[in-house]
Design a protein around this motif. Structure first.
Motif, PDB file in Angstrom:
ATOM      1  N   ASN A  38      47.063  42.821  31.367  1.00 40.67           N
ATOM      2  CA  ASN A  38      45.751  41.766  32.090  1.00 40.67           C
ATOM      3  C   ASN A  38      46.555  40.755  31.271  1.00 40.67           C
ATOM      4  O   ASN A  38      46.775  39.055  31.469  1.00 40.67           O
ATOM      5  CB  ASN A  38      44.127  42.189  31.671  1.00 40.67           C
ATOM      6  N   ALA A  39      46.731  40.309  30.441  1.00 38.06           N
ATOM      7  CA  ALA A  39      47.097  39.158  29.116  1.00 38.06           C
ATOM      8  C   ALA A  39      49.182  39.067  29.476  1.00 38.06           C
ATOM      9  O   ALA A  39      48.617  37.644  29.671  1.00 38.06           O
ATOM     10  CB  ALA A  39      47.636  40.157  27.447  1.00 38.06           C
ATOM     11  N   LEU A  40      49.416  40.154  30.792  1.00 37.84           N
ATOM     12  CA  LEU A  40      50.647  39.211  31.056  1.00 37.84           C
ATOM     13  C   LEU A  40      50.522  38.175  32.112  1.00 37.84           C
ATOM     14  O   LEU A  40      51.479  37.658  32.791  1.00 37.84           O
ATOM     15  CB  LEU A  40      52.214  40.518  31.230  1.00 37.84           C
ATOM     16  N   GLY A  41      48.930  38.389  32.698  1.00 29.11           N
ATOM     17  CA  GLY A  41      48.603  37.980  33.830  1.00 29.11           C
ATOM     18  C   GLY A  41      48.865  38.993  35.423  1.00 29.11           C
ATOM     19  O   GLY A  41      49.607  40.001  34.749  1.00 29.11           O
ATOM     20  N   ARG A  42      47.964  38.524  36.098  1.00 30.10           N
ATOM     21  CA  ARG A  42      47.672  39.776  36.736  1.00 30.10           C
ATOM     22  C   ARG A  42      49.179  39.414  37.571  1.00 30.10           C
ATOM     23  O   ARG A  42      48.884  38.670  38.790  1.00 30.10           O
ATOM     24  CB  ARG A  42      46.538  39.421  37.607  1.00 30.10           C
TER      25      ARG A  42
END
Length: 81
Positions: A38-42
């Motif tokens: 989730n930190a890398l973008g969904r």
């Protein structure tokens, strides 16, 4: 040449470590993978599914030697005859 034998964990130690890994380590690993993803973008759902499937198998590889034979009877225990 000389064979060096690695000290092996006893059956009881492997059972205890397997419980620690499953009850504490695995939930922490799941939270870490979800947080990282989730930190890398969904990503798209198909990529997310692939990442979860691969990480679901990869966590067990380093602990393979601990889980081998844990579900069986203790080989070191004496059987009552």
């Amino acid at each position: 040449m000389g064979e060096s034998k690695k000290p092996r964990l006893s059956y009881k130690a492997r059972r205890r470590w397997s419980l620690v890994i499953l009850l504490i380590g695995l939930p922490l690993y799941i939270v870490a993978v979800i947080t990282l993803l989730n930190a890398l973008g969904r990503p798209p759902i198909w990529l997310e599914l692939v990442v979860y499937a691969i990480s679901g198998v990869l966590w067990a590889l380093p602990f393979k030697f601990i889980f081998i034979g844990v579900g069986q009877a203790d080989p070191e225990a004496e059987e009552d005859k």
